[in-house]
Design an enzyme around this catalytic site. Structure first.
Site, PDB file in Angstrom:
ATOM      1  CD  GLN A 575      33.426  50.440  46.700  1.00  0.00           C
ATOM      2  OE1 GLN A 575      32.401  50.955  46.254  1.00  0.00           O
ATOM      3  NE2 GLN A 575      34.634  50.789  46.295  1.00  0.00           N
ATOM      4  CB  SER A 578      40.471  50.923  42.668  1.00  0.00           C
ATOM      5  OG  SER A 578      40.197  49.809  41.849  1.00  0.00           O
ATOM      6  CG  ASP A 686      42.122  32.492  39.158  1.00  0.00           C
ATOM      7  OD1 ASP A 686      42.277  31.560  39.971  1.00  0.00           O
ATOM      8  OD2 ASP A 686      41.724  33.622  39.487  1.00  0.00           O
TER       9      ASP A 686
END
Length: 848
Positions: A575, A578, A686
Site C-alpha cells: 500500500q 495514493s 538513485d
C-alpha cells in the site's frame, strides 16, 4: 539696378551712412507726428515667412545701448526720421522701390516673439540687422555683405536717443523685411510670377499686440520649470542606494572565536541535533556553511527531499513523509542488524514498495512531532527514498520519489508514489529551478520537474513570454518521438485493442475506450518537447499543470479498455500513499503481473507519473523491469509491470551475508542495466539496494525511474541534488556539475551495502552524512583486509572522488572482478531466505 551700381552702392553706402553726423533730433523728434521719414516698412518691401526667420539662429536682435527706454524706438508710431538712417537714405529707399511691385514671396520674415521681447528697450542696431539679412537673402553666387569693422564704422558715438513715449500695441515691429539694400530682395524666387498683385496689408502682424515685457516672462519661465519638475526629465533621473537593507540570513564564520555568526535558530538546532562536533565545524567551516545552505534550500518548499524523512500526511505536498517515526518509534527503534525487526516496509506515503532498511538512530535529537513542518534532524531519518533535484538543470527528467516498501511487496519500486513522467531517454525533462525543494518522502513524487505541458514545468522568466517560447518549441521537436510512443503502446495492446469512444468520462469506474484525439496527441508531443527544450535560468517553477492537462496526456499514452476485464485475481501486496500494489493474472496468458494503482487525485505530483512511464516504455532491457501496459480506470491509473517475486535487494543484504562472487553477479547485472540507460543519455540517479529487484530465479532488474534525468551533448552535466543522501556522490553533495558517473558511485556504495549490510553513515543523521561525504570522500570499509585485492581494486575505481578519474559502466564491466561472478541461480537461495525472514518479522509484528 545693375550689379555694378549695386556693388558700388553696397560698399559705399555704409561708409557714408555711418560717417554722417546723426541728425540733431532730440527725443521729441521721435514722437513727432510730422516726421516724414518713418521706419514703417515700405509698401513695396517684400514680406518673408515667419517660419524661415524663426528657424534661423542668426535672426536675433542685437541689443544696443542706443536706446534706454522700456520699448524699442521702432515701436513708436513716429513720423520723424530714423536716428541712425538719415532722411536721405530713406528717400533713396522710397525712390528706388516706389514703382516696383511687391515680390510674390510675401510670407512675413519677422523675428520670433522671444527676439521681439528682447528688442524692447534696445537701440536699433543696423549692423546686426544687415548681417541677418545678408544671411537670408544671399544670392546663388554666395555673395554676401561683409560689414566693415565696427572701429571703422563709427567715427563718432551716436547720440543716446531716449524715447519718452509709451509703447503702442499696433506700432510697427522690427521686421527682417526692413532693409536699406533693396536689390537683395530680388534674390528670393518668384514662385507665382512677377505679375502677382501686391498685398495691401502693410503690417503683417498688426493684429498681434506686442507682448509686454517684465513679469510675464518670469511667470512663464517659472511655470515651465514647475511643469518640468513635475513631468521629470530623463537626464534628471537618479537611483538612490537601498535604504536600511536587512540581510535575513547571512551565515559567516569568526576565525577568532571559532563560532558561526548569523545562524538562524533552525540552523542552530539542526547543528546541535546533527551530531557534528564543534571541532569538526571548526576544521571545515566553509564546508559547514555550504552544507547548511544546501540543506536549508532543499528543506523548504512543497517537494522537499528532506521532508520525505519528516512525519506528515502524505497528501500534504509540503508535509514531511510520515514514514520516519519519532525517535522512540518501534518502527525504527531496532538496528537493521537484527533481521526480524530491522528491515522495514515504508509507509503508504513512500511511493515505493520496497523494504527499506531500518533508519539510523536519531543523534541526540528529541522525538519529533509527527507533523513537524521543519525537518528536525530526528525526523530526517531517511526511508531510503531518494530526494528530488532542487536546482534547475537543463533537460532534467524528473525522478519520482524513492521506493517505499509497504507490506512485503517486491514492487516497492512500482511504488504508488506518483511515478514521474520520466521521459524516455530521448526526452529531456524541463530543468528544475535551483530553488525548487526536493520532494518529500511522503509524496515520494520526488519529481524534479513538472510534466511538460502547455503550462510547462519550468519557471516562467517573463512567465508568459518564456512559456510561449517553450510551447512553440514543444510542438515540433518531439513529433516523431510521440508517434513512436503511441505506436509502441498500440503494439503492446493488440489483443485488447478496440475502438475508443470520442470522450472518456473521468468519473466512471470503467475506462471508456477512445482513441487519442489530435489535440491529445499534440498535447503529449508538446509536453515531451518541453522536456527537451533547454531551460533558461530558472526562477521559481510554476504551479503544476492541472488534473485535466495530466489526464489528457495520459489518455494519449495509455491503452484504452477496462483493466478489470483484462486481469483477474488481484491480490494486494503493498500500500502506498495514493494507491496499492497488487499481483494479478492476465486473462489470456495467465502470467502473473504486478499492478500499481494510483489515484490521480491523491498524487502530489501528477505530472511525474508520465515521466516514469515514458522511461520504462523506451528502456526495454533484460536488466530493467519490464513495463507491460498502462490504463486509465475511472480516477485511477493502472501501471502493469513485470512481477519480480523475489523482492528487493535490501531484504537480501539485510538477512544474508553475501559472498564476493554473488556480489560480483549483482554488480554485473546492475552495470548492464546502467550501461543501457547511459547509452540513451539517461542517468538513474538513485541506484541503491531498494531499487534492485530480484526474481526467485535470481534475475536482477533495475526499477524506480522517478529520479531519472536526461542528458545530451549540449547538457552533459547536471547540478541538481537528487538521490538518497547516503548514496549521493560527493559532486552531488557539493552541488557541482555531474554526469553518468554518479550512478557508478552509488553502485560502489551499494557494493559496500552487500558487504556490510548497510551503506556508510546510515546510522548518522542525513545532515552529518552529507558532511562526512563532502569531507571524507571515499568511505572506509570495515574489515577491508578481508576483501580480495581484485574486489578492493574494483571498489577503488568505482569510488573515486574525482568523477573524471572514476570508472564508467563500460570500464567496470571489463574489470577482472567480473570474472568472479557466480551464476544468477546462486542468488536464489538468498532470495528465498530473505522472504522467509521477512514473513517471520511480519508475523512477530502482528502481520501486516
Amino acid at each position: 539696378m545693375n550689379n555694378d551700381s549695386f556693388s558700388s552702392f553696397k560698399f559705399r553706402r555704409p561708409s557714408s551712412k555711418l560717417h554722417k553726423d546723426p541728425p540733431g533730433y532730440g527725443s521729441r523728434a521721435l514722437n513727432s507726428q510730422q516726421s516724414t521719414t518713418s521706419l514703417k516698412r515700405h509698401p513695396s518691401a517684400p514680406v518673408y515667412p515667419r517660419s524661415s526667420a524663426a528657424g534661423s539662429r542668426e535672426h536675433l536682435r542685437t541689443r544696443s545701448n542706443a536706446y534706454g527706454s522700456s520699448s524699442s524706438s521702432l515701436d513708436q508710431n513716429s513720423a520723424g526720421a530714423s536716428p541712425v538712417l538719415g532722411s536721405s537714405d530713406s528717400g533713396h529707399f522710397h525712390s528706388s522701390h516706389s514703382s516696383r511691385s511687391r515680390p510674390p514671396y510675401s510670407g512675413r520674415f519677422s523675428l520670433n516673439d522671444q527676439s521681439s521681447d528682447e528688442l524692447i528697450g534696445a537701440p536699433f542696431d543696423s549692423r546686426g540687422m544687415l548681417s541677418a539679412l545678408e544671411e537670408h537673402t544671399a544670392e546663388p553666387d554666395n555673395r554676401s555683405y561683409q560689414p566693415p569693422d565696427p572701429a571703422e564704422r563709427y567715427t563718432e558715438k551716436p547720440p543716446n536717443f531716449r524715447s519718452q513715449t509709451t509703447p503702442n500695441p499696433r506700432a510697427l515691429r522690427q521686421s527682417a523685411s526692413f532693409t536699406t539694400l533693396p536689390p537683395r530682395m530680388e534674390a528670393f524666387p518668384n514662385a507665382a510670377g512677377n505679375d502677382r498683385p501686391t498685398n495691401t496689408k502693410r503690417f503683417s502682424d498688426e493684429a498681434t499686440p506686442v507682448r509686454p515685457p517684465g513679469p510675464s516672462r518670469s511667470k512663464k519661465s517659472s511655470f515651465s520649470s514647475f511643469v518640468n519638475s513635475m513631468l521629470g526629465s530623463p537626464r534628471g533621473i537618479k537611483i538612490s542606494a537601498p535604504e536600511n537593507p536587512v540581510h535575513v540570513t547571512h551565515v559567516g564564520y569568526d576565525n577568532q572565536t571559532g563560532q558561526f555568526t548569523g545562524l538562524p535558530k533552525e540552523w542552530q538546532r539542526l547543528l546541535q541535533e546533527s551530531g557534528i562536533t564543534q571541532k569538526e565545524q571548526e576544521e571545515h567551516p566553509q564546508t559547514m556553511v555550504d552544507i547548511m545552505r544546501f540543506y536549508e534550500k532543499n528543506a523548504r518548499g512543497d517537494d522537499e527531499v528532506w521532508h520525505k524523512f519528516d512525519h506528515a500526511y502524505p497528501q500534504q505536498p509540503t508535509a514531511a513523509s510520515p514514514i520516519s517515526q519519532p525517535a522512540g518509534s518501534t518502527t525504527y527503534g531496532t538496528q537493521r542488524t537484527s533481521p526480524p525487526t530491522s528491515p522495514r516496509f515504508p509507509q503508504n506515503h513512500e511511493g515505493s514498495f520496497e523494504n527499506p532498511r531500518a533508519p539510523p538512530p536519531i543523534p541526540r535529537a528529541a522525538p519529533i512531532a509527527a507533523h513537524a513542518m521543519s525537518p528536525p534532524l530526528g525526523g530526517l531519518v531517511p526511508n531510503r527514498a531518494p530526494p528530488k533535484p532542487p536546482t534547475a538543470a537543463a533537460n532534467l527528467v524528473p525522478s519520482r520519489p524513492a521506493p517505499q516498501p509497504p507490506t512485503s511487496s517486491p514492487y516497492s519500486n512500482i511504488s504508488t508514489r506518483p511515478s514521474p513522467e520520466t521521459q524516455s531517454p530521448q526526452f529531456s525533462t524541463p530543468p528544475i529551478p535551483e530553488t525548487e525543494p526536493l520532494p518529500s518522502e511522503s509524496q515520494r513524487s520526488r519529481s524534479n520537474s513538472r510534466t511538460n505541458g502547455a503550462q510547462g514545468p519550468w519557471p516562467s522568466v517573463s512567465p508568459s513570454h518564456y512559456q510561449q517560447q517553450q510551447e512553440q518549441a514543444m510542438a515540433v521537436a518531439q513529433q516523431a518521438l510521440a508517434n513512436k510512443q503511441l505506436e509502441r503502446s498500440r503494439s503492446q495492446r493488440q489483443q485488447q485493442q478496440s475502438p475508443r469512444p470520442d470522450q472518456m468520462p473521468i468519473a466512471q469506474p470503467a475506462l471508456p475506450q477512445h482513441a487519442p484525439s489530435p489535440e491529445d496527441v499534440a498535447l503529449t508531443q508538446a509536453s515531451q518537447t518541453a522536456r527537451a527544450a533547454p531551460a533558461a535560468r530558472p526562477r521559481q517553477r510554476p504551479r503544476q499543470s492541472n488534473a485535466m492537462d495530466v489526464r489528457a496526456r495520459l489518455v494519449a499514452i495509455c491503452t484504452p479498455g477496462d483493466p478489470t476485464k483484462l486481469y483477474y485475481n488481484l491480490n494486494k501486496i503493498g500500500q502506498g500513499a495514493s494507491g496499492g500494489v497488487f499481483t494479478a493474472y492476465e486473462q489470456h496468458t495467465n502470467n502473473c503481473v504486478a499492478i500499481k494503482q494510483m489515484n490521480l487525485d491523491l498524487q502530489p505530483k501528477k505530472d511525474l507519473i508520465i515521466n516514469e512511464i515514458l522511461v520504462m516504455k523506451d528502456s526495454k532491457h533484460k536488466n530493467i523491469v519490464n513495463f507491460l501496459d498502462s490504463y486509465l480506470h475511472g480516477l485511477d491509473l493502472w501501471v502493469v509491470m513485470e512481477y519480480m517475486e523475489g523482492g528487493s535487494l535490501t531484504d537480501v543484504v539485510t538477512f544474508n551475508i553475501m559472498s564476493e562472487p554473488q556480489i560480483a553477479a549483482v554488480c554485473r547485472e546492475t552495470l548492464n542495466g546502467l550501461q543501457h540507460l547511459h547509452s540513451k543519455g539517461v542517468i538513474h540517479r538513485d541506484i541503491k539496494s531498494d531499487n534492485i529487484l530480484l526474481s526467485l530465479d535470481g534475475n536482477i532488474k533495475l526499477t524506480d525511474f522517478g529520479f531519472c534525468a536526461q542528458i545530451n551533448d549540449s547538457q552533459n552535466k547536471r547540478n541538481t541534488m537528487v538521490g538518497t543522501p547516503y548514496w549521493m556522490a560527493p559532486e552531488v553533495v557539493t552541488r557541482k556539475e555531474y554526469g553518468r558517473k554518479v550512478d557508478i558511485w552509488s553502485l560502489g556504495i551499494m557494493a559496500i551495502e552487500m558487504i556490510e549490510g548497510e551503506p556508510p553513515y546510515l546510522t548518522e543523521s542525513p545532515l552529518r552524512a552529507l558532511y562526512l561525504i563532502a569531507t571524507n570522500g571515499t568511505p572506509k570499509i570495515k574489515d577491508e583486509h578481508n576483501l580480495s585485492p581484485v574486489f578492493k581494486d574494483f571498489l577503488h575505481f568505482a569510488l573515486r572522488v574525482d568523477p573524471e578519474k572514476r570508472a564508467s559502466a563500460h570500464d567496470l564491466l571489463k574489470h577482472p572482478f567480473m570474472n568472479l561472478c557466480a551464476p544468477l541461480n546462486h542468488l536464489s537461495p538468498l532470495v528465498k531466505a530473505a522472504r522467509i525472514s521477512r514473513a517471520q518479522e511480519k508475523a512477530q509484528k502482528g502481520g501486516v
